[in-house]
Design a protein around this motif. Structure first.
Motif, PDB file in Angstrom:
ATOM      1  N   LEU A 238      -1.552   3.425  -7.607  1.00  0.00           N
ATOM      2  CA  LEU A 238      -2.029   2.416  -7.903  1.00  0.00           C
ATOM      3  C   LEU A 238      -1.202   1.177  -7.679  1.00  0.00           C
ATOM      4  O   LEU A 238      -1.614  -0.141  -7.584  1.00  0.00           O
ATOM      5  N   GLY A 239       0.198   1.081  -7.654  1.00  0.00           N
ATOM      6  CA  GLY A 239       1.103  -0.012  -7.495  1.00  0.00           C
ATOM      7  C   GLY A 239       2.498   0.562  -7.054  1.00  0.00           C
ATOM      8  O   GLY A 239       2.839   1.616  -7.362  1.00  0.00           O
ATOM      9  N   ARG A 240       3.187  -0.335  -6.229  1.00  0.00           N
ATOM     10  CA  ARG A 240       4.259  -0.007  -5.839  1.00  0.00           C
ATOM     11  C   ARG A 240       5.416  -1.186  -6.132  1.00  0.00           C
ATOM     12  O   ARG A 240       5.090  -2.267  -5.689  1.00  0.00           O
ATOM     13  N   CYS A 241       6.642  -0.983  -6.563  1.00  0.00           N
ATOM     14  CA  CYS A 241       7.464  -1.937  -6.733  1.00  0.00           C
ATOM     15  C   CYS A 241       8.700  -1.491  -5.904  1.00  0.00           C
ATOM     16  O   CYS A 241       9.362  -0.424  -6.159  1.00  0.00           O
ATOM     17  N   ARG A 242       9.639  -2.479  -5.127  1.00  0.00           N
ATOM     18  CA  ARG A 242      10.626  -2.273  -4.543  1.00  0.00           C
ATOM     19  C   ARG A 242      11.979  -2.341  -5.660  1.00  0.00           C
ATOM     20  O   ARG A 242      11.707  -3.317  -6.337  1.00  0.00           O
TER      21      ARG A 242
END
Length: 282
Positions: A238-242
């Motif tokens: 649903l979502g990706r953060c670095r």
């Protein structure tokens, strides 16, 4: 619990923005956190609720009453406070209170005096001379002094130091315990972790979720973005953060079985919202 505020399919169209079919309820004694990024439609929704802008469609009911048909009666039962906003900034507190007193038939002077003492408000000070935290406390004192049954708060803790924010959150909790409902719009999700019973999340003018806060948090899980995902797993992200150490992925709790090779973690509101807003693109 009695439904204090109900929105059904609220719509408002501007040339470059559209609020579409927003529906949710606020119950008596409930603190509803109203969240979404800047420009998502929070302020448009609140202005529509208060009839400061005219909706293009939908229904707004307070205490079971249609707002447009009972506006004067309903506004006697509402309180409003906003961070960073002060009317008549060069007027003294006593003068603003005197003007406000004239608008409410159920004004309670004893309650007002009690809040002045509780909040350490000096009536001889002008609003422009108050700190942001004290301004919000003053507007809350006005709202609570006419026995408001619903408080609508638009970014009330914005710009406040941590101690002032904590003091206001304690006031909100005390107020809700007395049966007052609170609709609390904010982008500071840490505040909602401490006080919200329910969450309404708006995204790009549309309602994304409205449910108990614990249920909202429990609906998601965080996993590490390493090793590489399978095609099946990628479709469920649903979502990706670095992050410096690699990155994190947000998935639905119901899809957790598809990630047997990874440790699953619960997440706080801010982590969930940031992942959802960023989506899956790198």
């Amino acid at each position: 619990m009695e439904t204090v505020l109900e929105l059904r399919n609220l719509k408002k169209r501007y040339p470059k923005f559209c609020l579409k079919d927003v529906s949710f309820q606020v119950k008596q004694g409930e603190i509803m956190g109203f969240i979404g990024r800047n420009g998502a439609g929070k302020t448009t929704t609140l202005k529509s609720i208060l009839n400061l802008v005219h909706p293009d469609g939908g229904e707004i009911r307070f205490f079971g009453l249609d707002f447009l048909q009972h506006e004067s009666e309903i506004k006697q039962r509402l309180g409003y406070a906003a961070g960073g906003t002060s009317y008549y900034p060069r007027k003294k507190i006593r003068d603003v209170a005197a003007m406000t007193r004239e608008f409410y038939g159920n004004w309670d002077e004893e309650v007002y005096r009690n809040y002045l003492a509780r909040f350490s408000l000096d009536e001889d000070k002008r609003l422009i001379d108050l700190s942001e935290g004290m301004k919000v406390k003053f507007h809350l004192a006005l709202a609570l002094s006419h026995h408001a049954e619903l408080l609508i708060l638009d970014e009330p803790t914005s710009g406040l130091d941590p101690v002032s924010r904590e003091e206001l959150l304690e006031i909100f909790l005390d107020t809700a315990e007395q049966g007052v409902a609170i609709l609390f719009s904010t982008h500071i999700t840490q505040d909602l972790e401490k006080c919200a019973d329910a969450i309404t999340y708006i995204r790009d003018g549309r309602l994304a979720a409205s449910m108990p806060a614990e249920e909202f948090r429990d609906a998601y899980r965080i996993v590490e973005d390493s090793p590489a995902l399978t095609a099946e797993q990628q479709a469920l992200v649903l979502g990706r953060c670095r992050e410096k150490s690699g990155g994190t992925l947000l998935i639905s709790r119901k899809d957790a079985e598809a990630f047997p090779d990874r440790e699953l973690r619960t997440a706080d509101l801010e982590t969930i919202i940031v992942h959802l807003e960023k989506g899956v693109a790198l």
